[in-house]
Design a protein around this motif. Structure first.
Motif, short mmCIF file in Angstrom:
data_model
loop_
_atom_site.label_atom_id
_atom_site.label_comp_id
_atom_site.label_asym_id
_atom_site.label_seq_id
_atom_site.Cartn_x
_atom_site.Cartn_y
_atom_site.Cartn_z
N GLU A 165 3.96 14.70 -4.90
CA GLU A 165 3.65 13.64 -3.95
C GLU A 165 4.89 13.29 -3.13
N ASN A 166 4.66 12.90 -1.88
CA ASN A 166 5.75 12.38 -1.05
C ASN A 166 5.81 10.87 -1.21
N PHE A 167 6.94 10.30 -0.84
CA PHE A 167 7.18 8.87 -1.05
C PHE A 167 7.38 8.16 0.27
N ASP A 168 7.06 6.86 0.28
CA ASP A 168 7.27 6.03 1.46
C ASP A 168 8.58 5.27 1.37
N ILE A 169 8.94 4.86 0.16
CA ILE A 169 10.18 4.12 -0.08
C ILE A 169 10.82 4.70 -1.33
N ALA A 170 12.11 4.99 -1.24
CA ALA A 170 12.85 5.49 -2.41
C ALA A 170 14.06 4.59 -2.64
N TYR A 171 14.28 4.24 -3.89
CA TYR A 171 15.44 3.44 -4.28
C TYR A 171 16.25 4.24 -5.28
N LEU A 172 17.49 4.54 -4.91
CA LEU A 172 18.38 5.32 -5.76
C LEU A 172 19.50 4.43 -6.27
N ASP A 173 19.64 4.35 -7.58
CA ASP A 173 20.67 3.52 -8.19
C ASP A 173 21.29 4.27 -9.37
N PRO A 174 21.99 5.37 -9.08
CA PRO A 174 22.60 6.16 -10.16
C PRO A 174 23.90 5.52 -10.66
N ALA A 218 13.81 15.26 1.49
CA ALA A 218 12.79 16.30 1.66
C ALA A 218 11.43 15.88 1.12
N LYS A 219 11.38 14.85 0.27
CA LYS A 219 10.13 14.38 -0.33
C LYS A 219 9.63 13.07 0.28
N MET A 220 10.21 12.67 1.41
CA MET A 220 9.85 11.40 2.04
C MET A 220 8.84 11.60 3.16
N ASN A 221 7.96 10.62 3.31
CA ASN A 221 7.07 10.59 4.47
C ASN A 221 7.88 10.17 5.69
N LYS A 222 7.41 10.57 6.86
CA LYS A 222 8.14 10.36 8.11
C LYS A 222 8.54 8.91 8.36
N GLY A 223 7.70 7.96 8.10
CA GLY A 223 8.01 6.56 8.35
C GLY A 223 8.71 5.87 7.19
N GLY A 224 9.14 6.65 6.21
CA GLY A 224 9.72 6.09 5.00
C GLY A 224 11.16 5.63 5.14
N VAL A 225 11.62 4.96 4.08
CA VAL A 225 13.01 4.52 4.01
C VAL A 225 13.59 4.88 2.65
N ILE A 226 14.88 5.14 2.65
CA ILE A 226 15.62 5.43 1.43
C ILE A 226 16.71 4.38 1.31
N LEU A 227 16.80 3.75 0.14
CA LEU A 227 17.84 2.78 -0.13
C LEU A 227 18.71 3.31 -1.27
N CYS A 228 20.02 3.28 -1.09
CA CYS A 228 20.95 3.78 -2.10
C CYS A 228 21.90 2.66 -2.50
N GLU A 229 21.89 2.31 -3.78
CA GLU A 229 22.82 1.31 -4.31
C GLU A 229 24.00 2.05 -4.92
N GLY A 257 0.78 -1.23 0.00
CA GLY A 257 0.00 0.00 0.00
C GLY A 257 0.80 1.28 0.00
N ARG A 258 2.08 1.20 -0.22
CA ARG A 258 2.95 2.38 -0.14
C ARG A 258 3.26 2.98 -1.51
N VAL A 259 3.80 4.19 -1.49
CA VAL A 259 4.23 4.89 -2.71
C VAL A 259 5.74 4.72 -2.82
N PHE A 260 6.18 4.17 -3.95
CA PHE A 260 7.57 3.78 -4.18
C PHE A 260 8.19 4.67 -5.25
N LEU A 261 9.40 5.12 -5.01
CA LEU A 261 10.16 5.90 -6.00
C LEU A 261 11.36 5.09 -6.45
N ASP A 262 11.43 4.81 -7.75
CA ASP A 262 12.57 4.13 -8.37
C ASP A 262 13.29 5.19 -9.20
N LEU A 263 14.28 5.83 -8.59
CA LEU A 263 15.01 6.92 -9.22
C LEU A 263 16.22 6.35 -9.94
#
Length: 181
Positions: free
Chosen positions: A109-118, A134-145, A42-48
């Motif tokens: 929109e803000n995101f719940d999970i963000a995945y960064l793989d530049p 700055a665009k994440m919801n409070k309970g969110g997580v950011i993953l950086c590869e 049910g979350r909003v996911f960002l695949d950057l």
């Protein structure tokens, strides 16, 4: 390349071809989704820096409500669109051709999970991580590869480096909101 599990399980995805392409391996993908398995539904996911879209598509297959698949390459966008169609996620996937910074500055929109793989070893995560946090919801997580030799910041905005996982020459760093630690 395939969807590992969920409603699109086993569907083959079109890979992105080229010398500059470095797709996330199934081993890393499985590990990443094991880390966040209880946070996807049910979350909003960002695949950057989405590439082929495989990470965002995997999130949708596992129950994410919506996924933004962002890449600046027209070649990537064509492959992402084909993979979204193949998996049937046209309604829940938003494919965006834009550079990461412009997208983050204009995202409503803000995101719940963000995945960064530049691209590795170019300092790109250092540039975009503050915009992502700055665009994440409070309970969110950011993953950086990133490459094993890269050093990422200990914190960005309200997000703090919680843990780093190593897979050969690749590492995935997990950031959580400081109030969730």
């Amino acid at each position: 390349m395939r969807v590992i599990t969920g409603i699109a399980r086993g569907r083959k995805l079109q890979p992105l071809e080229g010398k500059d392409v470095r797709p996330t391996t199934d081993k890393v993908k499985e590990s990443v989704f094991s880390i966040i398995q209880f946070q996807i539904q049910g979350r909003v996911f960002l695949d950057l820096f989405s590439g082929s879209g495989q990470i965002g598509i995997e999130a949708l297959s596992r129950g994410a409500k919506k996924a933004y698949l962002v890449d600046q390459s027209i070649k990537s966008i064509r492959v992402i669109e084909q993979n979204v169609k193949t998996t049937g996620f046209e309604e829940s996937a938003t494919v965006v051709r834009q550079d990461a910074q412009s997208f983050l500055l204009s995202a409503r929109e803000n995101f719940d999970i963000a995945y960064l793989d530049p691209p590795f070893d170019k300092g790109i995560i250092d540039e975009v991580l503050p915009l992502v946090s700055a665009k994440m919801n409070k309970g969110g997580v950011i993953l950086c590869e990133c490459g094993d030799s890269e050093t990422l910041p200990e914190e960005s905005g309200d997000f703090v480096l919680d843990r780093t996982y190593r897979y050969g020459k690749i590492k995935v760093s997990l950031y959580r909101h400081r109030e969730m630690l």
